[in-house]
Design a protein around this motif. Structure first.
Motif, mmCIF file in Angstrom:
data_model
loop_
_atom_site.group_PDB
_atom_site.id
_atom_site.type_symbol
_atom_site.label_atom_id
_atom_site.label_comp_id
_atom_site.label_asym_id
_atom_site.label_seq_id
_atom_site.Cartn_x
_atom_site.Cartn_y
_atom_site.Cartn_z
ATOM 1 N N THR A 179 0.835 -1.203 0.000
ATOM 2 C CA THR A 179 0.000 0.000 0.000
ATOM 3 C C THR A 179 0.866 1.248 0.000
ATOM 4 O OG1 THR A 179 -1.715 -1.196 1.203
ATOM 5 C CG2 THR A 179 -1.836 1.211 1.223
ATOM 6 N N VAL A 180 1.905 1.246 0.814
ATOM 7 C CA VAL A 180 2.815 2.399 0.889
ATOM 8 C C VAL A 180 3.509 2.607 -0.457
ATOM 9 C CG1 VAL A 180 4.964 3.218 1.928
ATOM 10 C CG2 VAL A 180 3.167 2.294 3.371
ATOM 11 N N LYS A 181 3.943 1.536 -1.091
ATOM 12 C CA LYS A 181 4.600 1.656 -2.396
ATOM 13 C C LYS A 181 3.645 2.263 -3.425
ATOM 14 C CE LYS A 181 8.008 -2.044 -2.001
ATOM 15 N NZ LYS A 181 8.441 -3.356 -2.506
ATOM 16 N N THR A 182 2.394 1.830 -3.417
ATOM 17 C CA THR A 182 1.409 2.364 -4.350
ATOM 18 C C THR A 182 1.188 3.853 -4.108
ATOM 19 O OG1 THR A 182 0.309 0.223 -4.442
ATOM 20 C CG2 THR A 182 -0.953 2.128 -5.168
ATOM 21 N N GLU A 183 1.052 4.229 -2.840
ATOM 22 C CA GLU A 183 0.837 5.637 -2.510
ATOM 23 C C GLU A 183 2.064 6.475 -2.861
ATOM 24 O OE1 GLU A 183 -0.394 5.806 1.568
ATOM 25 O OE2 GLU A 183 -2.300 4.836 1.148
ATOM 26 N N LEU A 184 3.246 5.934 -2.654
ATOM 27 C CA LEU A 184 4.475 6.650 -2.995
ATOM 28 C C LEU A 184 4.572 6.884 -4.498
ATOM 29 C CD1 LEU A 184 7.139 7.861 -2.028
ATOM 30 C CD2 LEU A 184 8.156 5.608 -2.250
ATOM 31 N N THR A 185 4.193 5.894 -5.286
ATOM 32 C CA THR A 185 4.188 6.049 -6.734
ATOM 33 C C THR A 185 3.217 7.155 -7.149
ATOM 34 O OG1 THR A 185 4.703 3.708 -6.999
ATOM 35 C CG2 THR A 185 3.797 4.833 -8.914
ATOM 36 N N THR A 186 2.055 7.182 -6.525
ATOM 37 C CA THR A 186 1.068 8.221 -6.820
ATOM 38 C C THR A 186 1.608 9.600 -6.467
ATOM 39 O OG1 THR A 186 -0.710 6.648 -6.374
ATOM 40 C CG2 THR A 186 -1.290 8.975 -6.374
ATOM 41 N N VAL A 187 2.259 9.708 -5.325
ATOM 42 C CA VAL A 187 2.837 10.992 -4.904
ATOM 43 C C VAL A 187 3.922 11.438 -5.880
ATOM 44 C CG1 VAL A 187 4.231 12.106 -3.118
ATOM 45 C CG2 VAL A 187 2.253 10.740 -2.475
ATOM 46 N N LYS A 188 4.748 10.505 -6.340
ATOM 47 C CA LYS A 188 5.794 10.847 -7.311
ATOM 48 C C LYS A 188 5.183 11.383 -8.604
ATOM 49 C CE LYS A 188 9.475 7.686 -5.927
ATOM 50 N NZ LYS A 188 10.271 6.505 -6.337
ATOM 51 N N GLU A 189 4.139 10.735 -9.085
ATOM 52 C CA GLU A 189 3.485 11.180 -10.313
ATOM 53 C C GLU A 189 2.853 12.555 -10.129
ATOM 54 O OE1 GLU A 189 0.772 8.071 -11.344
ATOM 55 O OE2 GLU A 189 2.375 6.673 -11.870
ATOM 56 N N ASP A 190 2.218 12.762 -8.985
ATOM 57 C CA ASP A 190 1.602 14.061 -8.712
ATOM 58 C C ASP A 190 2.652 15.161 -8.637
ATOM 59 O OD1 ASP A 190 -0.847 12.835 -8.656
ATOM 60 O OD2 ASP A 190 -1.053 12.861 -6.466
ATOM 61 N N THR A 191 3.777 14.879 -8.013
ATOM 62 C CA THR A 191 4.856 15.859 -7.906
ATOM 63 C C THR A 191 5.414 16.203 -9.278
ATOM 64 O OG1 THR A 191 5.443 14.989 -5.736
ATOM 65 C CG2 THR A 191 7.097 16.320 -6.844
ATOM 66 N N LYS A 192 5.586 15.199 -10.118
ATOM 67 C CA LYS A 192 6.086 15.439 -11.476
ATOM 68 C C LYS A 192 5.107 16.328 -12.246
ATOM 69 C CE LYS A 192 7.943 12.006 -13.730
ATOM 70 N NZ LYS A 192 8.094 10.751 -14.522
ATOM 71 N N ASP A 193 3.811 16.061 -12.091
ATOM 72 C CA ASP A 193 2.780 16.852 -12.753
ATOM 73 C C ASP A 193 2.798 18.298 -12.256
ATOM 74 O OD1 ASP A 193 0.536 17.204 -14.489
ATOM 75 O OD2 ASP A 193 -0.764 17.132 -12.715
ATOM 76 N N LEU A 194 2.944 18.478 -10.953
ATOM 77 C CA LEU A 194 2.994 19.829 -10.394
ATOM 78 C C LEU A 194 4.217 20.601 -10.884
ATOM 79 C CD1 LEU A 194 1.853 19.243 -6.714
ATOM 80 C CD2 LEU A 194 0.631 20.456 -8.495
ATOM 81 N N LYS A 195 5.351 19.921 -10.997
ATOM 82 C CA LYS A 195 6.557 20.578 -11.501
ATOM 83 C C LYS A 195 6.346 21.045 -12.938
ATOM 84 C CE LYS A 195 10.090 18.246 -8.740
ATOM 85 N NZ LYS A 195 11.213 17.303 -8.785
ATOM 86 N N GLY A 196 5.706 20.214 -13.739
ATOM 87 C CA GLY A 196 5.433 20.587 -15.125
ATOM 88 C C GLY A 196 4.512 21.792 -15.215
ATOM 89 N N ARG A 197 3.479 21.804 -14.385
ATOM 90 C CA ARG A 197 2.552 22.940 -14.390
ATOM 91 C C ARG A 197 3.238 24.213 -13.913
ATOM 92 N NH1 ARG A 197 -2.697 20.839 -11.374
ATOM 93 N NH2 ARG A 197 -2.662 18.771 -12.247
#
Length: 89
Positions: A42-60
């Motif tokens: 569960t933690v790994k899944t949530e960490l992957t989601t956080v990484k993707e969200d952070t990448k998206d925020l950096k792009g924006r």
């Protein structure tokens, strides 16, 4: 010399009881380990989601910075053209 009289049956019953307790402990440890593995997944899944969200925020954020730079340059150019190069007759 002292002689100890104990029936083999009694000794085997005690061993069996101890093995049963050890088996119960191992079962609890195994259940805890399974729960830990599930939690880690569960933690790994949530960490992957956080990484993707952070990448998206950096792009924006990068896109917004460039939009701001272009807007400031356009406004500065418009102000220079309007007030600097055009003189009132």
């Amino acid at each position: 010399m002292a002689t100890i009289e104990t029936e083999l049956k009694d000794i085997l019953v005690k061993f069996e009881q101890r093995f049963d307790r050890l088996d119960q402990r191992l079962d609890r440890i195994e259940a805890d380990l399974t729960e830990i593995k599930v939690d880690m997944a569960t933690v790994k899944t949530e960490l992957t989601t956080v990484k993707e969200d952070t990448k998206d925020l950096k792009g924006r954020a990068s896109a917004q910075i460039w939009a701001l730079i272009v807007t400031i340059m356009g406004a500065t150019t418009a102000a220079i053209v309007r007030f600097g190069f055009m003189t009132n007759p």
